[in-house]
Write a protein that holds these residues in place. Structure first.
Motif, PDB file in Angstrom:
ATOM      1  N   GLY A  63      22.420  10.131 -14.054  1.00  0.00           N
ATOM      2  CA  GLY A  63      22.404  11.537 -14.744  1.00  0.00           C
ATOM      3  C   GLY A  63      20.985  11.151 -15.470  1.00  0.00           C
ATOM      4  O   GLY A  63      20.094  10.420 -15.591  1.00  0.00           O
ATOM      5  N   MET A  64      20.698  12.273 -16.188  1.00  0.00           N
ATOM      6  CA  MET A  64      19.476  12.612 -17.093  1.00  0.00           C
ATOM      7  C   MET A  64      19.613  13.542 -18.399  1.00  0.00           C
ATOM      8  O   MET A  64      20.652  14.061 -18.127  1.00  0.00           O
ATOM      9  CB  MET A  64      18.204  12.860 -16.284  1.00  0.00           C
ATOM     10  N   VAL A  65      18.808  13.193 -19.181  1.00  0.00           N
ATOM     11  CA  VAL A  65      18.753  14.146 -20.369  1.00  0.00           C
ATOM     12  C   VAL A  65      17.216  14.843 -20.573  1.00  0.00           C
ATOM     13  O   VAL A  65      16.464  14.172 -20.323  1.00  0.00           O
ATOM     14  CB  VAL A  65      18.881  13.287 -21.654  1.00  0.00           C
ATOM     15  N   ARG A  66      17.475  16.034 -20.665  1.00  0.00           N
ATOM     16  CA  ARG A  66      16.189  17.001 -20.769  1.00  0.00           C
ATOM     17  C   ARG A  66      16.083  17.942 -21.936  1.00  0.00           C
ATOM     18  O   ARG A  66      17.240  18.521 -22.178  1.00  0.00           O
ATOM     19  CB  ARG A  66      16.147  17.692 -19.370  1.00  0.00           C
ATOM     20  N   LEU A  67      15.306  17.938 -22.595  1.00  0.00           N
ATOM     21  CA  LEU A  67      14.991  18.709 -23.974  1.00  0.00           C
ATOM     22  C   LEU A  67      13.776  19.502 -23.624  1.00  0.00           C
ATOM     23  O   LEU A  67      12.659  19.168 -23.376  1.00  0.00           O
ATOM     24  CB  LEU A  67      14.786  17.919 -25.205  1.00  0.00           C
ATOM     25  N   ASP A  68      13.887  21.085 -23.604  1.00  0.00           N
ATOM     26  CA  ASP A  68      12.930  21.706 -23.302  1.00  0.00           C
ATOM     27  C   ASP A  68      12.336  21.673 -22.254  1.00  0.00           C
ATOM     28  O   ASP A  68      10.929  21.583 -22.095  1.00  0.00           O
ATOM     29  CB  ASP A  68      12.047  21.874 -24.617  1.00  0.00           C
ATOM     30  N   GLY A  69      12.907  21.252 -21.191  1.00  0.00           N
ATOM     31  CA  GLY A  69      12.127  20.889 -19.798  1.00  0.00           C
ATOM     32  C   GLY A  69      11.539  19.560 -19.576  1.00  0.00           C
ATOM     33  O   GLY A  69      11.305  19.181 -18.554  1.00  0.00           O
ATOM     34  N   GLU A  70      11.696  18.943 -20.874  1.00  0.00           N
ATOM     35  CA  GLU A  70      11.133  17.450 -20.678  1.00  0.00           C
ATOM     36  C   GLU A  70      12.149  16.284 -20.255  1.00  0.00           C
ATOM     37  O   GLU A  70      13.070  16.477 -21.189  1.00  0.00           O
ATOM     38  CB  GLU A  70      10.318  17.193 -21.904  1.00  0.00           C
ATOM     39  N   ASP A  71      12.008  15.493 -19.311  1.00  0.00           N
ATOM     40  CA  ASP A  71      13.004  14.382 -19.075  1.00  0.00           C
ATOM     41  C   ASP A  71      12.680  13.439 -20.410  1.00  0.00           C
ATOM     42  O   ASP A  71      11.608  12.760 -20.289  1.00  0.00           O
ATOM     43  CB  ASP A  71      12.623  13.868 -17.845  1.00  0.00           C
ATOM     44  N   ILE A  72      13.758  13.185 -20.926  1.00  0.00           N
ATOM     45  CA  ILE A  72      13.712  12.146 -22.380  1.00  0.00           C
ATOM     46  C   ILE A  72      14.711  11.195 -22.021  1.00  0.00           C
ATOM     47  O   ILE A  72      14.900  10.214 -22.800  1.00  0.00           O
ATOM     48  CB  ILE A  72      13.952  13.118 -23.496  1.00  0.00           C
ATOM     49  N   THR A  73      15.145  10.963 -20.593  1.00  0.00           N
ATOM     50  CA  THR A  73      16.402   9.799 -20.397  1.00  0.00           C
ATOM     51  C   THR A  73      15.982   8.554 -20.932  1.00  0.00           C
ATOM     52  O   THR A  73      16.794   7.943 -21.386  1.00  0.00           O
ATOM     53  CB  THR A  73      16.731   9.929 -19.056  1.00  0.00           C
ATOM     54  N   ARG A  74      14.653   8.067 -20.750  1.00  0.00           N
ATOM     55  CA  ARG A  74      14.414   6.821 -21.123  1.00  0.00           C
ATOM     56  C   ARG A  74      13.769   6.529 -22.866  1.00  0.00           C
ATOM     57  O   ARG A  74      13.436   5.735 -22.921  1.00  0.00           O
ATOM     58  CB  ARG A  74      13.069   6.367 -20.240  1.00  0.00           C
ATOM     59  N   LEU A  75      13.954   7.685 -23.437  1.00  0.00           N
ATOM     60  CA  LEU A  75      13.376   7.588 -24.967  1.00  0.00           C
ATOM     61  C   LEU A  75      14.490   7.044 -25.615  1.00  0.00           C
ATOM     62  O   LEU A  75      15.796   7.273 -25.366  1.00  0.00           O
ATOM     63  CB  LEU A  75      13.039   8.969 -25.372  1.00  0.00           C
ATOM     64  N   SER A  76      14.109   6.271 -26.614  1.00  0.00           N
ATOM     65  CA  SER A  76      14.914   5.843 -27.722  1.00  0.00           C
ATOM     66  C   SER A  76      15.607   7.128 -28.687  1.00  0.00           C
ATOM     67  O   SER A  76      14.829   7.755 -28.706  1.00  0.00           O
ATOM     68  CB  SER A  76      14.403   4.504 -28.453  1.00  0.00           C
ATOM     69  N   PRO A  77      16.631   6.747 -29.513  1.00  0.00           N
ATOM     70  CA  PRO A  77      16.847   7.653 -30.490  1.00  0.00           C
ATOM     71  C   PRO A  77      15.808   8.072 -31.263  1.00  0.00           C
ATOM     72  O   PRO A  77      15.817   9.473 -31.686  1.00  0.00           O
ATOM     73  CB  PRO A  77      18.313   7.093 -30.997  1.00  0.00           C
ATOM     74  N   GLN A  78      15.027   6.954 -31.839  1.00  0.00           N
ATOM     75  CA  GLN A  78      13.801   7.340 -32.631  1.00  0.00           C
ATOM     76  C   GLN A  78      12.936   8.442 -32.084  1.00  0.00           C
ATOM     77  O   GLN A  78      12.338   9.293 -32.656  1.00  0.00           O
ATOM     78  CB  GLN A  78      13.253   6.052 -33.168  1.00  0.00           C
ATOM     79  N   GLU A  79      12.726   8.007 -30.801  1.00  0.00           N
ATOM     80  CA  GLU A  79      11.758   8.879 -30.106  1.00  0.00           C
ATOM     81  C   GLU A  79      12.325  10.197 -29.864  1.00  0.00           C
ATOM     82  O   GLU A  79      11.407  11.332 -29.799  1.00  0.00           O
ATOM     83  CB  GLU A  79      11.219   8.267 -28.652  1.00  0.00           C
ATOM     84  N   ARG A  80      13.413  10.383 -29.771  1.00  0.00           N
ATOM     85  CA  ARG A  80      14.376  11.434 -29.618  1.00  0.00           C
ATOM     86  C   ARG A  80      13.985  12.518 -30.893  1.00  0.00           C
ATOM     87  O   ARG A  80      13.923  13.633 -30.850  1.00  0.00           O
ATOM     88  CB  ARG A  80      15.720  11.468 -28.962  1.00  0.00           C
ATOM     89  N   VAL A  81      14.211  11.691 -31.929  1.00  0.00           N
ATOM     90  CA  VAL A  81      14.021  12.473 -33.145  1.00  0.00           C
ATOM     91  C   VAL A  81      12.582  13.054 -33.208  1.00  0.00           C
ATOM     92  O   VAL A  81      12.679  14.230 -33.577  1.00  0.00           O
ATOM     93  CB  VAL A  81      14.467  11.490 -34.365  1.00  0.00           C
ATOM     94  N   ALA A  82      11.693  12.106 -32.803  1.00  0.00           N
ATOM     95  CA  ALA A  82      10.278  12.533 -32.981  1.00  0.00           C
ATOM     96  C   ALA A  82      10.124  13.735 -32.021  1.00  0.00           C
ATOM     97  O   ALA A  82       9.390  14.994 -32.457  1.00  0.00           O
ATOM     98  CB  ALA A  82       9.402  11.682 -32.637  1.00  0.00           C
ATOM     99  N   LYS A  83      10.798  14.025 -31.003  1.00  0.00           N
ATOM    100  CA  LYS A  83      10.699  14.981 -29.996  1.00  0.00           C
ATOM    101  C   LYS A  83      11.455  16.557 -30.381  1.00  0.00           C
ATOM    102  O   LYS A  83      11.535  17.427 -29.812  1.00  0.00           O
ATOM    103  CB  LYS A  83      11.307  14.741 -28.694  1.00  0.00           C
TER     104      LYS A  83
END
Length: 242
Positions: free
Chosen positions: A66-86
């Motif tokens: 599976g994967m996670v996408r935010l506003d069209g961007e694949d963020i599956t490999r990002l850490s929680p901290q990087e997701r906060v920045a996104k």
């Protein structure tokens, strides 16, 4: 690059995984999504993997598929901290405020990733949660459970997130306080922010949900609008006590 019109703003798609590299799978081909201005709720029996699904979207889980996408961007490999920045604002169920700091200091801590003037955002948070403005000089630890939750949500809003994620925001509060928190959450969604939340109080959550996911054993059992699921006999019998 923004998501195309048919892709949800935030989606955890076909998520399978568990905690750690060798832990058993808790989620099984689970999909949850939310769009701007919407409240999406995740409900289901205890141990269904509701909070786990939310944590997977936030990057606290090892996805095997599976994967996670935010506003069209694949963020599956990002850490929680990087997701906060996104642009993810995540409010965990516990340890979500600094009890010895004042309400205002808690909100300032929320703005830690910002380099700009955040006084406008703070004014918006105080508009949304007037009780916090009244108590802004008080240590957050002196507040009631419902007020603490408002501090936690306010702190997440200080980052100006693109999506707000709440893990059981009404855990342990009275029905009156739950209604009040839900009213505030509706107001947040009306500003255009997507809100994704895990909720124990299934019936009440479905009443305010634009989109709802019933999870059973880490898999999607029912998906629909809150109204649809409230009217669904199977959902009522299985999860809402008739």
């Amino acid at each position: 690059m923004s998501g195309s019109n048919n892709a949800p703003f935030l989606i955890g798609e076909h998520m399978t995984g568990g905690y750690g590299k060798s832990g058993p799978d808790i989620l099984h081909d689970c999909t949850i999504a939310v769009d701007p201005g919407e409240i999406a709720v995740i409900v289901g029996p205890n141990g269904a993997g509701k909070s786990t699904a939310m944590k997977a979207v936030f990057g606290m889980l090892d996805l095997r598929k599976g994967m996670v996408r935010l506003d069209g961007e694949d963020i599956t490999r990002l850490s929680p901290q990087e997701r906060v920045a996104k642009g993810m604002g995540f409010v965990p169920q516990t340890s979500n405020i600094f009890t010895s700091m004042t309400v205002e200091e808690n909100l300032e801590m929320g703005a830690f990733i910002r380099r700009d003037d955040f006084s406008d955002t703070m004014a918006q948070v105080y508009d949304l949660f007037p009780i916090l403005k009244d108590k802004r000089r008080q240590p957050a630890g002196e507040l009631s459970g419902g007020q603490r939750q408002q501090v936690a949500v306010g702190r997440a809003l200080m980052t100006q997130p693109k999506v707000l994620m709440l893990d059981e925001p009404t855990a342990g509060v009275s029905p009156i306080v739950m209604d009040e928190l839900f009213d505030r959450i509706i107001e947040v969604a009306r500003t255009g922010l997507p809100v994704l939340m895990v909720e124990q109080n299934a019936r009440q959550a479905l009443e305010i949900a634009d989109k709802a996911y019933v999870l059973v054993q880490g898999a999607n059992a029912h998906t629909g609008t809150g109204k649809d699921l409230l009217a669904d006999e199977n959902v009522r019998k299985s999860f809402l006590g008739g």
